[in-house]
Enzyme design. Structure first.
Site, PDB file in Angstrom:
ATOM      1  N   LEU A  35     -19.994  15.446 -44.528  1.00 20.42           N
ATOM      2  CA  LEU A  35     -20.909  14.724 -43.629  1.00 20.42           C
ATOM      3  C   LEU A  35     -22.168  14.258 -44.362  1.00 20.42           C
ATOM      4  N   ALA A  82     -15.567  10.110 -50.785  1.00 23.46           N
ATOM      5  CA  ALA A  82     -16.191   9.434 -51.925  1.00 23.46           C
ATOM      6  C   ALA A  82     -17.542   8.886 -51.503  1.00 23.46           C
ATOM      7  N   THR A 124      -9.348   1.838 -55.386  1.00 22.12           N
ATOM      8  CA  THR A 124      -9.852   0.514 -55.026  1.00 22.12           C
ATOM      9  C   THR A 124      -9.519  -0.543 -56.073  1.00 22.12           C
ATOM     10  N   ASP A 125      -9.499  -1.795 -55.649  1.00 23.94           N
ATOM     11  CA  ASP A 125      -9.264  -2.896 -56.603  1.00 23.94           C
ATOM     12  C   ASP A 125     -10.402  -3.018 -57.620  1.00 23.94           C
ATOM     13  N   GLU A 126     -11.577  -2.442 -57.312  1.00 27.04           N
ATOM     14  CA  GLU A 126     -12.733  -2.593 -58.214  1.00 27.04           C
ATOM     15  C   GLU A 126     -12.502  -1.944 -59.572  1.00 27.04           C
ATOM     16  N   TYR A 149     -20.084   2.763 -59.358  1.00 24.97           N
ATOM     17  CA  TYR A 149     -19.081   3.124 -58.337  1.00 24.97           C
ATOM     18  C   TYR A 149     -17.668   2.906 -58.880  1.00 24.97           C
ATOM     19  N   LYS A 153     -14.604   5.636 -59.695  1.00 22.51           N
ATOM     20  CA  LYS A 153     -13.266   5.596 -59.081  1.00 22.51           C
ATOM     21  C   LYS A 153     -12.187   5.469 -60.166  1.00 22.51           C
ATOM     22  N   LYS A 188     -22.043  -2.309 -45.505  1.00 20.11           N
ATOM     23  CA  LYS A 188     -21.046  -3.161 -46.150  1.00 20.11           C
ATOM     24  C   LYS A 188     -21.117  -4.547 -45.504  1.00 20.11           C
ATOM     25  N   VAL A 205     -27.454 -13.162 -48.432  1.00 21.53           N
ATOM     26  CA  VAL A 205     -26.266 -13.473 -49.239  1.00 21.53           C
ATOM     27  C   VAL A 205     -26.675 -13.401 -50.715  1.00 21.53           C
ATOM     28  N   TYR A 206     -25.975 -12.569 -51.476  1.00 22.74           N
ATOM     29  CA  TYR A 206     -26.336 -12.387 -52.887  1.00 22.74           C
ATOM     30  C   TYR A 206     -25.909 -13.606 -53.719  1.00 22.74           C
ATOM     31  N   ASN A 248     -17.879 -14.967 -49.899  1.00 25.65           N
ATOM     32  CA  ASN A 248     -18.828 -14.326 -48.984  1.00 25.65           C
ATOM     33  C   ASN A 248     -19.433 -15.355 -48.024  1.00 25.65           C
ATOM     34  N   ASP A 271     -29.206 -11.950 -56.959  1.00 20.98           N
ATOM     35  CA  ASP A 271     -27.837 -11.433 -57.058  1.00 20.98           C
ATOM     36  C   ASP A 271     -27.816  -9.921 -57.329  1.00 20.98           C
ATOM     37  N   GLY A 274     -24.643  -7.090 -62.190  1.00 23.29           N
ATOM     38  CA  GLY A 274     -23.239  -6.816 -62.566  1.00 23.29           C
ATOM     39  C   GLY A 274     -22.242  -7.209 -61.482  1.00 23.29           C
TER      40      GLY A 274
HETATM   41  P1  NAD Z   1     -17.244   5.903 -46.325  1.00 26.75           P
HETATM   42  O1  NAD Z   1     -18.458   5.887 -47.206  1.00 26.75           O
HETATM   43  O2  NAD Z   1     -17.297   5.228 -45.010  1.00 26.75           O
HETATM   44  O3  NAD Z   1     -16.802   7.419 -46.050  1.00 26.75           O
HETATM   45  C1  NAD Z   1     -16.789   8.399 -47.046  1.00 26.75           C
HETATM   46  C2  NAD Z   1     -16.606   9.765 -46.372  1.00 26.75           C
HETATM   47  O4  NAD Z   1     -16.539  10.756 -47.405  1.00 26.75           O
HETATM   48  C3  NAD Z   1     -17.771  10.165 -45.452  1.00 26.75           C
HETATM   49  O5  NAD Z   1     -17.274  10.727 -44.263  1.00 26.75           O
HETATM   50  C4  NAD Z   1     -18.545  11.205 -46.270  1.00 26.75           C
HETATM   51  O6  NAD Z   1     -19.218  12.153 -45.469  1.00 26.75           O
HETATM   52  C5  NAD Z   1     -17.397  11.846 -47.064  1.00 26.75           C
HETATM   53  N1  NAD Z   1     -17.879  12.439 -48.314  1.00 26.75           N
HETATM   54  C6  NAD Z   1     -18.704  11.884 -49.244  1.00 26.75           C
HETATM   55  N2  NAD Z   1     -18.937  12.759 -50.246  1.00 26.75           N
HETATM   56  C7  NAD Z   1     -18.216  13.882 -49.957  1.00 26.75           C
HETATM   57  C8  NAD Z   1     -18.023  15.116 -50.617  1.00 26.75           C
HETATM   58  N3  NAD Z   1     -18.638  15.402 -51.785  1.00 26.75           N
HETATM   59  N4  NAD Z   1     -17.214  16.038 -50.050  1.00 26.75           N
HETATM   60  C9  NAD Z   1     -16.594  15.786 -48.853  1.00 26.75           C
HETATM   61  N5  NAD Z   1     -16.759  14.634 -48.181  1.00 26.75           N
HETATM   62  C10 NAD Z   1     -17.549  13.681 -48.723  1.00 26.75           C
HETATM   63  O7  NAD Z   1     -16.072   5.325 -47.239  1.00 26.75           O
HETATM   64  P2  NAD Z   1     -14.842   4.419 -46.833  1.00 26.75           P
HETATM   65  O8  NAD Z   1     -15.239   2.998 -46.881  1.00 26.75           O
HETATM   66  O9  NAD Z   1     -14.189   4.980 -45.635  1.00 26.75           O
HETATM   67  O10 NAD Z   1     -13.900   4.663 -48.108  1.00 26.75           O
HETATM   68  C11 NAD Z   1     -12.969   5.746 -48.139  1.00 26.75           C
HETATM   69  C12 NAD Z   1     -12.244   5.740 -49.459  1.00 26.75           C
HETATM   70  O11 NAD Z   1     -11.559   4.512 -49.640  1.00 26.75           O
HETATM   71  C13 NAD Z   1     -13.157   5.885 -50.688  1.00 26.75           C
HETATM   72  O12 NAD Z   1     -12.522   6.710 -51.611  1.00 26.75           O
HETATM   73  C14 NAD Z   1     -13.293   4.476 -51.217  1.00 26.75           C
HETATM   74  O13 NAD Z   1     -13.540   4.472 -52.606  1.00 26.75           O
HETATM   75  C15 NAD Z   1     -11.926   3.905 -50.891  1.00 26.75           C
HETATM   76  N6  NAD Z   1     -11.878   2.455 -50.669  1.00 26.75           N
HETATM   77  C16 NAD Z   1     -12.726   1.857 -49.801  1.00 26.75           C
HETATM   78  C17 NAD Z   1     -12.622   0.483 -49.578  1.00 26.75           C
HETATM   79  C18 NAD Z   1     -13.544  -0.224 -48.596  1.00 26.75           C
HETATM   80  O14 NAD Z   1     -13.490  -1.434 -48.512  1.00 26.75           O
HETATM   81  N7  NAD Z   1     -14.355   0.484 -47.832  1.00 26.75           N
HETATM   82  C19 NAD Z   1     -11.660  -0.252 -50.247  1.00 26.75           C
HETATM   83  C20 NAD Z   1     -10.808   0.395 -51.149  1.00 26.75           C
HETATM   84  C21 NAD Z   1     -10.912   1.756 -51.343  1.00 26.75           C
HETATM   85  O1  TDX Z   2     -26.035  -7.739 -48.085  1.00 24.39           O
HETATM   86  C1  TDX Z   2     -25.031  -8.059 -48.752  1.00 24.39           C
HETATM   87  N1  TDX Z   2     -24.941  -9.339 -49.228  1.00 24.39           N
HETATM   88  C2  TDX Z   2     -23.895  -9.779 -49.988  1.00 24.39           C
HETATM   89  O2  TDX Z   2     -23.862 -10.950 -50.404  1.00 24.39           O
HETATM   90  C3  TDX Z   2     -23.962  -7.144 -49.050  1.00 24.39           C
HETATM   91  C4  TDX Z   2     -24.020  -5.729 -48.536  1.00 24.39           C
HETATM   92  C5  TDX Z   2     -22.907  -7.610 -49.805  1.00 24.39           C
HETATM   93  N2  TDX Z   2     -22.878  -8.867 -50.291  1.00 24.39           N
HETATM   94  C6  TDX Z   2     -21.727  -9.305 -51.106  1.00 24.39           C
HETATM   95  C7  TDX Z   2     -21.425  -8.432 -52.308  1.00 24.39           C
HETATM   96  C8  TDX Z   2     -19.915  -8.564 -52.444  1.00 24.39           C
HETATM   97  O3  TDX Z   2     -19.597  -9.732 -53.193  1.00 24.39           O
HETATM   98  O4  TDX Z   2     -20.576  -9.209 -50.259  1.00 24.39           O
HETATM   99  C9  TDX Z   2     -19.430  -8.759 -51.004  1.00 24.39           C
HETATM  100  C10 TDX Z   2     -18.908  -7.485 -50.369  1.00 24.39           C
HETATM  101  O5  TDX Z   2     -19.897  -6.479 -50.577  1.00 24.39           O
HETATM  102  P1  TDX Z   2     -19.663  -4.969 -50.087  1.00 24.39           P
HETATM  103  O6  TDX Z   2     -19.360  -4.965 -48.632  1.00 24.39           O
HETATM  104  O7  TDX Z   2     -20.820  -4.155 -50.579  1.00 24.39           O
HETATM  105  O8  TDX Z   2     -18.300  -4.599 -50.815  1.00 24.39           O
HETATM  106  P2  TDX Z   2     -17.872  -4.577 -52.374  1.00 24.39           P
HETATM  107  O9  TDX Z   2     -19.032  -4.478 -53.259  1.00 24.39           O
HETATM  108  O10 TDX Z   2     -16.919  -5.723 -52.581  1.00 24.39           O
HETATM  109  O11 TDX Z   2     -17.075  -3.176 -52.391  1.00 24.39           O
HETATM  110  C11 TDX Z   2     -16.172  -2.852 -51.297  1.00 24.39           C
HETATM  111  O12 TDX Z   2     -14.843  -3.106 -51.626  1.00 24.39           O
HETATM  112  C12 TDX Z   2     -14.192  -2.207 -52.480  1.00 24.39           C
HETATM  113  C13 TDX Z   2     -16.353  -1.421 -50.808  1.00 24.39           C
HETATM  114  O13 TDX Z   2     -17.715  -1.170 -50.528  1.00 24.39           O
HETATM  115  C14 TDX Z   2     -15.826  -0.437 -51.795  1.00 24.39           C
HETATM  116  O14 TDX Z   2     -15.895   0.885 -51.282  1.00 24.39           O
HETATM  117  C15 TDX Z   2     -14.389  -0.770 -52.067  1.00 24.39           C
HETATM  118  O15 TDX Z   2     -13.897   0.078 -53.047  1.00 24.39           O
END
Ligand code: NAD
Ligand code: TDX
Length: 336
Positions: A35, A82, A124-126, A149, A153, A188, A205-206, A248, A271, A274
């Site tokens: 949490l 994570a 993740t694709d990143e 990040y 991963k 996000k 928008v970055y 975006n 921006d 990176g």
């Molecule tokens: P999120 O940040 O919404 O949730 C992360 C959860 O992990 C939270 O509930 C947090 O409390 C818990 N957590 C964090 N550190 C912890 C720890 N040390 N021990 C136990 N619990 C912990 O993340 P999300 O967007 O749901 O992503 C989930 C997974 O999917 C991550 O591994 C992320 O890298 C991967 N992922 C996310 C996306 C995306 O677009 N969000 C895309 C591809 C992969």
């Molecule tokens: O305020 C913003 N303005 C903006 O232009 C934010 C928050 C983002 N952006 C841009 C950055 C990225 O090009 O939008 C795009 C998406 O940004 P995020 O939502 O931060 O995602 P991204 O950096 O692509 O990473 C996400 O996808 C892969 C998730 O956060 C990761 O957890 C996942 O692994």
């Protein structure tokens, strides 16, 4: 089946638990989550009283917590836990290494000792880095992560590979594109912009806004994970993408149109350092081998997502008035 879900109080983890309770009602689900700011038990209110669901608060990087949870055995472990936000990783990389790298290794160690049928690492694709205008990431590509990040991963993926090769642990890695849908923390892009537009605040928008992401509806991601868990091959990597590449700026325009808000809310800001230009996944492996495909069309998914944020204002008001804002005030003043 007994399944341990780590990070189940976050965005994808909580959607995954709902998916399992609905679609695999005989499974026993244990949610293990520390949490952090991103974990929210309100995401699980609907399942909290189910007999086949249990919550355990613990940190994946704390050996005592992890040892305690593995006093019971599991058929499946799915590691969602994570630190997940790229922007935060620019300012607090140490937390990312602790949870994403040390935490994953700690989980693997105890899962190995306790024995587990299958360990699925949600990646993740990143990890692949950034693409030019052409091409798609393949599972066999080398890893070139660019943000702290992404590097954390990628490191976790490599440790998983080593545990498969060295100890024969039944590990599978999935690498997904950008998820969107209900319960996503409003830091996000999509939920950040929805909640800002609803308050008529500027959308930052970055850069030039032309960075491309591959958008995947969260329920499609959950279905893909279950498919891989049940039928994927140990030691393999599976890409899971939405096959929906968008800039975006395109996302922002669609979102403003759907909300009936003015395009004057768009504000170009400095921006992200990176900033990866483009992500896009080749998903033929999961499609051909396991018969999974994304089902949600983007406009319909965005509409559902917007409706959820409109209906659940209290959920995000509670969040945006707390710790999260303090982080933004501290680090984002210079972006304006
Ligand atoms: P999120 O940040 O919404 O949730 C992360 C959860 O992990 C939270 O509930 C947090 O409390 C818990 N957590 C964090 N550190 C912890 C720890 N040390 N021990 C136990 N619990 C912990 O993340 P999300 O967007 O749901 O992503 C989930 C997974 O999917 C991550 O591994 C992320 O890298 C991967 N992922 C996310 C996306 C995306 O677009 N969000 C895309 C591809 C992969
Ligand atoms: O305020 C913003 N303005 C903006 O232009 C934010 C928050 C983002 N952006 C841009 C950055 C990225 O090009 O939008 C795009 C998406 O940004 P995020 O939502 O931060 O995602 P991204 O950096 O692509 O990473 C996400 O996808 C892969 C998730 O956060 C990761 O957890 C996942 O692994």
């Amino acid at each position: 089946m007994r399944i341990l879900v780590t990070g189940g109080a976050g965005f994808i983890g909580s959607n995954f638990i709902h998916f399992i309770i609905e679609n695999r009602p005989t499974w026993q689900v244990v949610n293990f989550d520390s949490l952090t700011y991103a974990g929210n038990l309100a995401n699980l209110e609907k399942v909290a009283k189910c007999k086949n669901y249990m919550f355990f608060r613990g940190d994946i990087s704390e050996p005592a917590d992890v040892k305690a949870i593995f006093s019971e055995s599991f058929d499946y472990v799915v590691n969602f836990a994570a630190e997940s936000h790229v922007d935060r990783s620019l300012y607090q990389p140490d937390v990312f290494v602790k949870t994403n790298v040390v935490g994953t290794q700690c989980l693997l160690n105890h899962a190995l000792e306790g024995g587990v049928g299958r360990f699925l690492q949600v990646s993740t694709d990143e990890v692949y880095g950034s693409l030019g205008p052409e091409g798609l990431f393949q599972e066999t590509d080398a890893l070139f992560p660019n943000s702290p990040y992404a590097a954390s991963k990628a490191s976790a993926d490599l440790i998983c590979r080593a545990y498969f090769k060295t100890y024969g642990m039944p590990i599978i890695i999935t690498r997904a594109g950008n998820n969107y849908g209900p319960h996503q923390f409003p830091e996000k892009l999509i939920p950040f912009f929805i909640t800002k537009a609803l308050r008529d605040e500027p959308l930052p928008v970055y850069g030039d806004g032309l960075n491309v992401r591959d958008w995947l509806y969260v329920r499609d991601h959950c279905a893909g994970i279950v498919r891989v868990l049940e039928a994927g091959r140990a030691g393999e990597v599976y890409n899971i993408g939405g096959e929906n590449q968008m800039t975006n700026l395109e996302i922002t325009t669609q979102l403003l149109e759907a909300l009936g808000k003015s395009k004057h809310l768009v504000h170009f800001v400095k921006d992200r350092p990176g900033h990866d230009r483009r992500y896009a996944l080749d998903c033929r492996k999961i499609e051909n081998e396991l018969g999974w495909q994304p089902e949600m069309e983007f406009r319909a998914g965005l509409k559902k997502t917007i409706e959820w944020y409109i209906t659940n204002k209290k959920w995000w008001h509670d969040i945006t008035s707390g710790e999260y804002l303090k982080f933004y005030e501290l680090h984002y003043r210079d972006r304006k």
